[in-house]
Enzyme design. Structure first.
Site, PDB file in Angstrom:
ATOM      1  CB  SER A   1      -0.857  -0.023   1.140  1.00 23.68           C
ATOM      2  OG  SER A   1      -1.594   1.308   1.495  1.00 23.68           O
TER       3      SER A   1
ATOM      4  CE1 TYR B   1      -3.998  -2.819   5.823  1.00 26.12           C
ATOM      5  CE2 TYR B   1      -3.232  -0.461   5.436  1.00 26.12           C
ATOM      6  CZ  TYR B   1      -3.739  -1.726   4.811  1.00 26.12           C
ATOM      7  OH  TYR B   1      -3.931  -1.970   3.568  1.00 26.12           O
TER       8      TYR B   1
ATOM      9  CE  LYS C   1      -1.471  -4.299   3.417  1.00 30.50           C
ATOM     10  NZ  LYS C   1      -1.877  -5.690   2.840  1.00 30.50           N
TER      11      LYS C   1
HETATM   12  P1  NAD Z   1     -11.109  -6.917   1.448  1.00 32.49           P
HETATM   13  O1  NAD Z   1     -11.300  -7.212   2.600  1.00 32.49           O
HETATM   14  O2  NAD Z   1     -12.394  -6.929   0.302  1.00 32.49           O
HETATM   15  O3  NAD Z   1     -10.512  -8.315   0.796  1.00 32.49           O
HETATM   16  C1  NAD Z   1      -9.548  -9.354   1.710  1.00 32.49           C
HETATM   17  C2  NAD Z   1     -10.174 -10.674   1.561  1.00 32.49           C
HETATM   18  O4  NAD Z   1      -9.277 -11.195   2.368  1.00 32.49           O
HETATM   19  C3  NAD Z   1     -11.440 -10.707   2.145  1.00 32.49           C
HETATM   20  O5  NAD Z   1     -12.297 -11.356   1.272  1.00 32.49           O
HETATM   21  C4  NAD Z   1     -11.423 -11.552   3.469  1.00 32.49           C
HETATM   22  O6  NAD Z   1     -12.301 -12.528   3.716  1.00 32.49           O
HETATM   23  C5  NAD Z   1     -10.086 -12.368   3.432  1.00 32.49           C
HETATM   24  N1  NAD Z   1      -9.387 -12.466   4.440  1.00 32.49           N
HETATM   25  C6  NAD Z   1      -9.104 -11.701   5.556  1.00 32.49           C
HETATM   26  N2  NAD Z   1      -8.023 -12.194   6.351  1.00 32.49           N
HETATM   27  C7  NAD Z   1      -8.243 -13.650   5.954  1.00 32.49           C
HETATM   28  C8  NAD Z   1      -7.595 -14.634   6.698  1.00 32.49           C
HETATM   29  N3  NAD Z   1      -6.779 -14.348   7.896  1.00 32.49           N
HETATM   30  N4  NAD Z   1      -7.343 -15.830   5.903  1.00 32.49           N
HETATM   31  C9  NAD Z   1      -8.043 -15.992   4.829  1.00 32.49           C
HETATM   32  N5  NAD Z   1      -8.754 -14.961   3.974  1.00 32.49           N
HETATM   33  C10 NAD Z   1      -8.743 -13.655   4.872  1.00 32.49           C
HETATM   34  O7  NAD Z   1      -9.892  -6.009   0.943  1.00 32.49           O
HETATM   35  P2  NAD Z   1      -9.299  -5.599  -0.660  1.00 32.49           P
HETATM   36  O8  NAD Z   1      -9.605  -3.836  -0.490  1.00 32.49           O
HETATM   37  O9  NAD Z   1      -9.819  -6.076  -1.563  1.00 32.49           O
HETATM   38  O10 NAD Z   1      -7.741  -5.471  -0.171  1.00 32.49           O
HETATM   39  C11 NAD Z   1      -7.161  -6.614  -0.637  1.00 32.49           C
HETATM   40  C12 NAD Z   1      -5.658  -6.441  -0.217  1.00 32.49           C
HETATM   41  O11 NAD Z   1      -5.214  -5.083  -0.521  1.00 32.49           O
HETATM   42  C13 NAD Z   1      -5.425  -6.405   1.275  1.00 32.49           C
HETATM   43  O12 NAD Z   1      -4.230  -6.897   1.639  1.00 32.49           O
HETATM   44  C14 NAD Z   1      -5.289  -4.645   1.629  1.00 32.49           C
HETATM   45  O13 NAD Z   1      -4.733  -4.494   2.878  1.00 32.49           O
HETATM   46  C15 NAD Z   1      -4.638  -4.130   0.382  1.00 32.49           C
HETATM   47  N6  NAD Z   1      -4.863  -2.769   0.044  1.00 32.49           N
HETATM   48  C16 NAD Z   1      -6.351  -2.498  -0.224  1.00 32.49           C
HETATM   49  C17 NAD Z   1      -6.437  -0.903  -0.358  1.00 32.49           C
HETATM   50  C18 NAD Z   1      -7.656  -0.572  -0.489  1.00 32.49           C
HETATM   51  O14 NAD Z   1      -7.937   0.751  -0.347  1.00 32.49           O
HETATM   52  N7  NAD Z   1      -8.930  -1.288  -0.602  1.00 32.49           N
HETATM   53  C19 NAD Z   1      -5.264  -0.174  -0.642  1.00 32.49           C
HETATM   54  C20 NAD Z   1      -3.980  -0.944  -0.260  1.00 32.49           C
HETATM   55  C21 NAD Z   1      -3.724  -2.114   0.120  1.00 32.49           C
HETATM   56  N1  UFG Z   2     -12.388  11.182   3.580  1.00 30.61           N
HETATM   57  C1  UFG Z   2     -13.345  11.967   3.924  1.00 30.61           C
HETATM   58  N2  UFG Z   2     -14.605  11.606   4.387  1.00 30.61           N
HETATM   59  C2  UFG Z   2     -14.475  10.106   4.610  1.00 30.61           C
HETATM   60  C3  UFG Z   2     -13.710   9.391   4.285  1.00 30.61           C
HETATM   61  C4  UFG Z   2     -12.395   9.982   3.658  1.00 30.61           C
HETATM   62  O1  UFG Z   2     -13.169  13.238   4.003  1.00 30.61           O
HETATM   63  O2  UFG Z   2     -15.676   9.756   5.005  1.00 30.61           O
HETATM   64  C5  UFG Z   2     -11.274  11.663   2.923  1.00 30.61           C
HETATM   65  C6  UFG Z   2      -9.807  11.565   3.735  1.00 30.61           C
HETATM   66  O3  UFG Z   2      -9.776  12.439   4.742  1.00 30.61           O
HETATM   67  C7  UFG Z   2      -8.750  11.534   2.496  1.00 30.61           C
HETATM   68  C8  UFG Z   2      -9.458  10.792   1.576  1.00 30.61           C
HETATM   69  O4  UFG Z   2     -10.729  11.310   1.798  1.00 30.61           O
HETATM   70  O5  UFG Z   2      -8.447  12.830   2.444  1.00 30.61           O
HETATM   71  C9  UFG Z   2      -9.353   9.480   1.081  1.00 30.61           C
HETATM   72  O6  UFG Z   2      -9.693   8.779   2.399  1.00 30.61           O
HETATM   73  P1  UFG Z   2      -9.756   7.263   2.145  1.00 30.61           P
HETATM   74  O7  UFG Z   2     -10.243   6.804   3.720  1.00 30.61           O
HETATM   75  O8  UFG Z   2     -10.643   6.715   1.122  1.00 30.61           O
HETATM   76  O9  UFG Z   2      -8.095   6.763   1.825  1.00 30.61           O
HETATM   77  P2  UFG Z   2      -7.087   6.804   2.467  1.00 30.61           P
HETATM   78  O10 UFG Z   2      -6.017   7.703   1.645  1.00 30.61           O
HETATM   79  O11 UFG Z   2      -7.063   7.641   3.901  1.00 30.61           O
HETATM   80  O12 UFG Z   2      -6.394   5.602   2.777  1.00 30.61           O
HETATM   81  C10 UFG Z   2      -6.467   4.426   1.668  1.00 30.61           C
HETATM   82  C11 UFG Z   2      -6.679   3.114   2.247  1.00 30.61           C
HETATM   83  C12 UFG Z   2      -5.595   2.785   3.044  1.00 30.61           C
HETATM   84  C13 UFG Z   2      -4.126   2.708   2.085  1.00 30.61           C
HETATM   85  C14 UFG Z   2      -4.237   4.131   1.499  1.00 30.61           C
HETATM   86  C15 UFG Z   2      -2.968   4.124   0.820  1.00 30.61           C
HETATM   87  O13 UFG Z   2      -7.859   2.890   3.377  1.00 30.61           O
HETATM   88  O14 UFG Z   2      -5.623   1.440   3.551  1.00 30.61           O
HETATM   89  O15 UFG Z   2      -5.575   4.452   0.928  1.00 30.61           O
HETATM   90  O16 UFG Z   2      -2.946   5.156  -0.040  1.00 30.61           O
HETATM   91  F1  UFG Z   2      -3.208   2.682   3.130  1.00 30.61           F
END
Ligand code: NAD
Ligand code: UFG
Length: 337
Positions: A125, A149, A153
């Site tokens: 991330s 968190y 990572k």
């Molecule tokens: P998500 O929660 O939709 O998907 C994660 C999946 O992993 C889920 O289906 C959950 O049931 C499964 N899971 C969780 N713990 C588990 C375990 N112990 N064993 C087996 N399965 C398990 O999340 P996502 O948004 O698809 O994110 C996927 C990956 O990308 C995550 O590692 C997350 O940290 C990373 N990531 C997401 C974002 C974002 O904004 N969505 C940003 C940066 C990184």
């Molecule tokens: N925000 C609001 N109101 C809300 C939610 C978010 O104003 O209800 C704002 C936040 O302050 C930020 C922007 O919208 O300025 C984006 O916020 P998000 O929560 O959507 O995303 P972040 O950038 O904070 O974090 C996301 C993921 C993290 C990841 C990160 C990496 O949630 O897991 O991107 O860039 F690590």
């Protein structure tokens, strides 16, 4: 035919990646404990592709379970999405984050090693850049973490680097995502957050669909053009496409590589709300509230390394990301339920 094992494959990014892998001709084995997802996402991927997925409801910390799966299937590469991802929650239950994310990954890597599978693509991330000194961010920027968190990572990246240094049979790709949003064009799969969404886009779309009264904008006094936070939003299908390319190129890349996955464009919270209203014709009431602790002013990617080495670039613009989010949200107001 090459087999990819996808952990967390029923989740938001995992289900889209599974769909693209099937379309690219891979066999896909999904391992997911369904703690944050529904099996319905995979049923829909099967319906959309006309192909079947082998699914195991298994936790990545279950060594015996994983060993059995690797014995049954000749897995060529693993794409590892499984884990917990809520920043705020990670401050409250850090041990759970270290257990599921770090211990779970170590367990998975050990089982892979025993099975002779040495290829892994990992979901990292942009959070590993902490509060960056400048934008756009390149992969060589210093890393840090401000919450458990983010630390998981960072630690996992370090563990994978140590492993790669210990044995050159390992081929690893670390993908650092910026802000994934959007949904598949069909409107059949998308992001289905449990409870109150933490992230901006699902919150906006739940306000627009009438599930929540108004959006809280976390601060308008940041040093950005309109005072609200700026992020690099990327379409989940573009993000998924990068995983397919990473799996296709992992052998040729060799060793361990790290790539930013973003579009290189930054949009503010207010720009997101305005564009959403323009694209959907829906109203999105909002109020400005205090800053959210831990948030940074701006964050966007220089993704040119992924272009050079993976031949990947994001092709969907913001209007499409919002259109696709809205199609999914309006057709599935209660997600997969
Ligand atoms: P998500 O929660 O939709 O998907 C994660 C999946 O992993 C889920 O289906 C959950 O049931 C499964 N899971 C969780 N713990 C588990 C375990 N112990 N064993 C087996 N399965 C398990 O999340 P996502 O948004 O698809 O994110 C996927 C990956 O990308 C995550 O590692 C997350 O940290 C990373 N990531 C997401 C974002 C974002 O904004 N969505 C940003 C940066 C990184
Ligand atoms: N925000 C609001 N109101 C809300 C939610 C978010 O104003 O209800 C704002 C936040 O302050 C930020 C922007 O919208 O300025 C984006 O916020 P998000 O929560 O959507 O995303 P972040 O950038 O904070 O974090 C996301 C993921 C993290 C990841 C990160 C990496 O949630 O897991 O991107 O860039 F690590």
């Amino acid at each position: 035919m090459s087999t990819v094992l996808v952990t967390g494959g029923a989740g938001f990014i995992g289900s889209h990646t599974t769909l693209l892998l099937l379309e690219a001709g891979f066999e896909v084995v999904v391992v997911d404990n369904l703690s944050n997802s529904s099996i319905e996402s995979l049923h829909r991927v099967e319906a959309l592709t006309g192909k079947s997925i082998t699914f195991y409801q298994t936790d990545i910390r279950d060594k015996a379970g994983l060993t059995e799966i690797f014995a049954k299937h000749k897995v060529d590469s693993v794409i590892h999405f499984a884990g917990l991802k809520a920043v705020g929650e990670s401050n409250e239950i850090p041990l759970e984050y270290y257990d599921q994310n770090i211990y779970g990954t170590v367990n998975l890597l050990k089982v892979m090693e025993s099975a002779g599978c040495y290829r892994m693509v990992f979901s990292s991330s942009a959070t590993v850049y902490g509060d960056p000194a400048s934008v756009p961010i390149t992969e060589d920027f210093p890393t840090s973490a401000t919450n458990p968190y983010g630390r998981t990572k960072l630690f996992i990246e370090e563990i994978m680097k140590d492993l790669s240094a210990s044995n050159d049979r390992w081929n690893m790709v670390l993908l650092r995502y910026f802000n994934p949003i959007g949904a598949h064009k069909s409107g059949q799969i998308g992001e289905d957050p449990q409870g109150i969404p933490n992230n901006l886009m699902p919150f906006i779309s739940q306000v627009a669909v009438g599930k929540r009264e108004k959006l809280s904008i976390f601060g308008n006094d940041y040093p950005t053009p309109d005072g609200t936070g700026v992020r690099d939003y990327i379409h989940v299908v573009d993000l998924s496409d990068a995983h397919v390319k990473a799996v296709q190129k992992i052998g040729a890349l060799g060793g361990i590589s790290t790539f930013n996955l973003g579009t290189g464009n930054g949009y503010s919270v207010l720009q997101m709300v305005e564009t959403f209203i323009k694209e959907t014709g829906k109203s999105v009431p909002y109020e400005i509230v205090e800053r959210r602790p831990g948030d940074i002013a701006e964050c966007w990617a220089d993704a040119s390394l992924a272009k050079d080495k993976l031949g990947w670039t994001a092709v969907h613009g913001l209007s499409e990301m919002i259109e696709d989010t809205w199609r999914w949200q309006s057709q599935n107001p209660d997600g997969f339920k």
